[in-house]
Enzyme design. Sequence first.
Site, PDB file in Angstrom:
ATOM      1  N   GLU A 213       0.888  -1.174   0.000  1.00  9.52           N
ATOM      2  CA  GLU A 213       0.000   0.000   0.000  1.00  9.52           C
ATOM      3  C   GLU A 213       0.921   1.217   0.000  1.00  9.52           C
ATOM      4  O   GLU A 213       1.415   1.614   1.054  1.00  9.52           O
ATOM      5  CB  GLU A 213      -0.885  -0.014   1.259  1.00  9.52           C
ATOM      6  CG  GLU A 213      -1.744  -1.265   1.418  1.00  9.52           C
ATOM      7  CD  GLU A 213      -3.029  -1.199   0.611  1.00  9.52           C
ATOM      8  OE1 GLU A 213      -3.302  -0.161  -0.011  1.00  9.52           O
ATOM      9  OE2 GLU A 213      -3.767  -2.201   0.609  1.00  9.52           O
ATOM     10  N   CYS A 247      -2.228   9.526   2.446  1.00  9.21           N
ATOM     11  CA  CYS A 247      -1.736   8.924   1.199  1.00  9.21           C
ATOM     12  C   CYS A 247      -2.595   9.275   0.000  1.00  9.21           C
ATOM     13  O   CYS A 247      -2.092   9.387  -1.110  1.00  9.21           O
ATOM     14  CB  CYS A 247      -1.642   7.410   1.352  1.00  9.21           C
ATOM     15  SG  CYS A 247      -3.193   6.641   1.814  1.00  9.21           S
TER      16      CYS A 247
HETATM   17  P1  NAD Z   1       8.115   4.874   5.055  1.00 10.17           P
HETATM   18  O1  NAD Z   1       8.141   4.081   3.803  1.00 10.17           O
HETATM   19  O2  NAD Z   1       9.231   5.771   5.357  1.00 10.17           O
HETATM   20  O3  NAD Z   1       7.989   3.902   6.330  1.00 10.17           O
HETATM   21  C1  NAD Z   1       6.932   2.976   6.517  1.00 10.17           C
HETATM   22  C2  NAD Z   1       7.366   1.850   7.430  1.00 10.17           C
HETATM   23  O4  NAD Z   1       8.436   1.173   6.800  1.00 10.17           O
HETATM   24  C3  NAD Z   1       7.875   2.259   8.818  1.00 10.17           C
HETATM   25  O5  NAD Z   1       7.301   1.394   9.784  1.00 10.17           O
HETATM   26  C4  NAD Z   1       9.367   2.027   8.737  1.00 10.17           C
HETATM   27  O6  NAD Z   1       9.906   1.608   9.963  1.00 10.17           O
HETATM   28  C5  NAD Z   1       9.443   0.898   7.742  1.00 10.17           C
HETATM   29  N1  NAD Z   1      10.723   0.815   7.013  1.00 10.17           N
HETATM   30  C6  NAD Z   1      11.602   1.800   6.754  1.00 10.17           C
HETATM   31  N2  NAD Z   1      12.640   1.313   6.039  1.00 10.17           N
HETATM   32  C7  NAD Z   1      12.425  -0.010   5.863  1.00 10.17           C
HETATM   33  C8  NAD Z   1      13.108  -1.068   5.211  1.00 10.17           C
HETATM   34  N3  NAD Z   1      14.251  -0.865   4.577  1.00 10.17           N
HETATM   35  N4  NAD Z   1      12.558  -2.292   5.212  1.00 10.17           N
HETATM   36  C9  NAD Z   1      11.379  -2.512   5.819  1.00 10.17           C
HETATM   37  N5  NAD Z   1      10.661  -1.563   6.446  1.00 10.17           N
HETATM   38  C10 NAD Z   1      11.178  -0.322   6.469  1.00 10.17           C
HETATM   39  O7  NAD Z   1       6.725   5.661   5.015  1.00 10.17           O
HETATM   40  P2  NAD Z   1       6.165   6.726   6.037  1.00 10.17           P
HETATM   41  O8  NAD Z   1       6.962   7.982   5.919  1.00 10.17           O
HETATM   42  O9  NAD Z   1       5.982   6.114   7.373  1.00 10.17           O
HETATM   43  O10 NAD Z   1       4.690   6.985   5.443  1.00 10.17           O
HETATM   44  C11 NAD Z   1       4.429   7.873   4.408  1.00 10.17           C
HETATM   45  C12 NAD Z   1       4.264   7.160   3.084  1.00 10.17           C
HETATM   46  O11 NAD Z   1       3.324   6.118   3.222  1.00 10.17           O
HETATM   47  C13 NAD Z   1       3.703   8.064   2.009  1.00 10.17           C
HETATM   48  O12 NAD Z   1       4.353   7.784   0.808  1.00 10.17           O
HETATM   49  C14 NAD Z   1       2.249   7.659   1.924  1.00 10.17           C
HETATM   50  O13 NAD Z   1       1.627   7.927   0.686  1.00 10.17           O
HETATM   51  C15 NAD Z   1       2.338   6.203   2.192  1.00 10.17           C
HETATM   52  N6  NAD Z   1       1.057   5.697   2.697  1.00 10.17           N
HETATM   53  C16 NAD Z   1       0.343   4.857   1.905  1.00 10.17           C
HETATM   54  C17 NAD Z   1      -0.894   4.412   2.339  1.00 10.17           C
HETATM   55  C18 NAD Z   1      -1.743   3.489   1.514  1.00 10.17           C
HETATM   56  O14 NAD Z   1      -2.688   2.936   2.056  1.00 10.17           O
HETATM   57  N7  NAD Z   1      -1.460   3.299   0.239  1.00 10.17           N
HETATM   58  C19 NAD Z   1      -1.372   4.810   3.590  1.00 10.17           C
HETATM   59  C20 NAD Z   1      -0.592   5.662   4.354  1.00 10.17           C
HETATM   60  C21 NAD Z   1       0.629   6.090   3.908  1.00 10.17           C
END
Ligand code: NAD
Length: 479
Positions: A213, A247
């Site tokens: 997602e 998002c």
């Molecule tokens: P992010 O990708 O920075 O982090 C998300 C999660 O991934 C965190 O729990 C983090 O600890 C983990 N993470 C970080 N590096 C990782 C790695 N190398 N391997 C595995 N996990 C890792 O995102 P964010 O800043 O927390 O959230 C914002 C983003 O999320 C935006 O792009 C937004 O559009 C998206 N988002 C999408 C949805 C959806 O339903 N499509 C919903 C909410 C947010």
Amino acid sequence: MTQMDLRQVFELQHQASRAQVETPLVVRRERLLRMQKLLDEHGGVLAAAVQADFGMRSPRLTEMLDLFVTRKLLKHVLAHLARWSRRQKVATPLMLMPGKAWIERQPLGVVGVISPWNYPVQLALGPAITAMAAGNRVMLKPSELTPHTSAQLAALISQFFAPEEFAVIEGDVSVATQFAGLSFDHLVFTGSTSVGRRVAQAAAAHLTPTTLELGGKSPCILGEDCDLEDAALKIAHGKLINAGQTCIAPDYVLLPRGQEMAFAQAFRQAAQKLFPSFAGNADYASILTKRHFARLRQMLHQAQGMGARVEWMEDGSKSAAAGSQSAWGDAVERQMVPALVFDATAQMQLMQEEIFGPILPVISYERLDDVIHAINAGPRPLALYWFGRDEKVRDAVLSKTVSGGVSINDTLMHFAHDNLPFGGVGDSGWGAYHSEQGFVRFSHQKAVFVQSRWSAASLLYPPYGPKFDNVMALLKRWL
Ligand code: NAD
């Protein structure tokens, strides 16, 4: 939690899922009811934790978009659980009759969930609820950027669930990386496209299927005949709720050339109606951290430097901000005044990255076809919005573009519909965990065929000869 603990929890869940493959309906329902109890009894604690993480985020917003949405999903799942879980009979083709067949929906085993910070309860518990409904065990890694919420989730879930049922693993990116490397039976990741790509690669090493997602730039198209005031209000709501940290927030607006001033005025009025002030307004969320705030300011700065025109919304009550400054600390400084950006170009960072804040580029178009062409030339968006009355134009936009989901004459609302799958496509992700499609995603759909003792299949066994030819000729006629 240390790496050892992470692996221990995984081993515990993995072994339990292999020792007891079946999860009876009564067990699934009881787990979901426990989750309901957790939300009913501790929703307030979770909302307070979210507020502490953001500095300023209305508990009412958390009540609506984290807690209510999660409860609604839970209720929907509970209402349909029996039907979704039972054997799904399928029609049997004539050539296999009188045999019969069905699809057995089985738990996959252990489902991993990695969640982001922007709606830190809903996006952590939502996938977990559907995965548990499908009879799986769940390990959750919530975001390190919302430590209060993640700690509360860890404490509450360990209070309500045994570690072999549902466990929370707290930790930073290094823990998240180890987490993504576990050989889950399915891994759900909600977050950015760039991290999603890394998660998909880590999962591929174990052939772990993923649901991604992700984010992206969701366009919002205004048609020639749209009600500009109504559209501006709905766009302002979709963009400014949680200060654009959503998002599916409209990322940028595309409008017919000549309507720029009218839209700017309507948006200004709409923003003022929703948020008479920004700094110091308890309804308006802070940008999560100084780093995120600085990124947004830098994007604007760059756009201005490259010739864009920035129009800030008015911030009504500076005095209120001063009054609440001491109580909220630096959270007030992170309540970013929204801005419209005109004359943005493709070279600017704000047209290259998902904005994820209260900045709205407004781009003029001459012909709708140009808009469709531009959208199709970029990564597939998570959401697309269209405002207008002409259904032919609406249908043309729908059929000529590909996006995760669409709301027509509103923003965000397709997310709230329980019978619609929510998810992305291409760079905005794949798979969906809402609705029956989510349940199916976390189930193995096992094909079962039951042969009848009156089966004629042996007529096609070797040695091949005239008997085979006659039966084959008959079958070909049936096709
Ligand atoms: P992010 O990708 O920075 O982090 C998300 C999660 O991934 C965190 O729990 C983090 O600890 C983990 N993470 C970080 N590096 C990782 C790695 N190398 N391997 C595995 N996990 C890792 O995102 P964010 O800043 O927390 O959230 C914002 C983003 O999320 C935006 O792009 C937004 O559009 C998206 N988002 C999408 C949805 C959806 O339903 N499509 C919903 C909410 C947010």
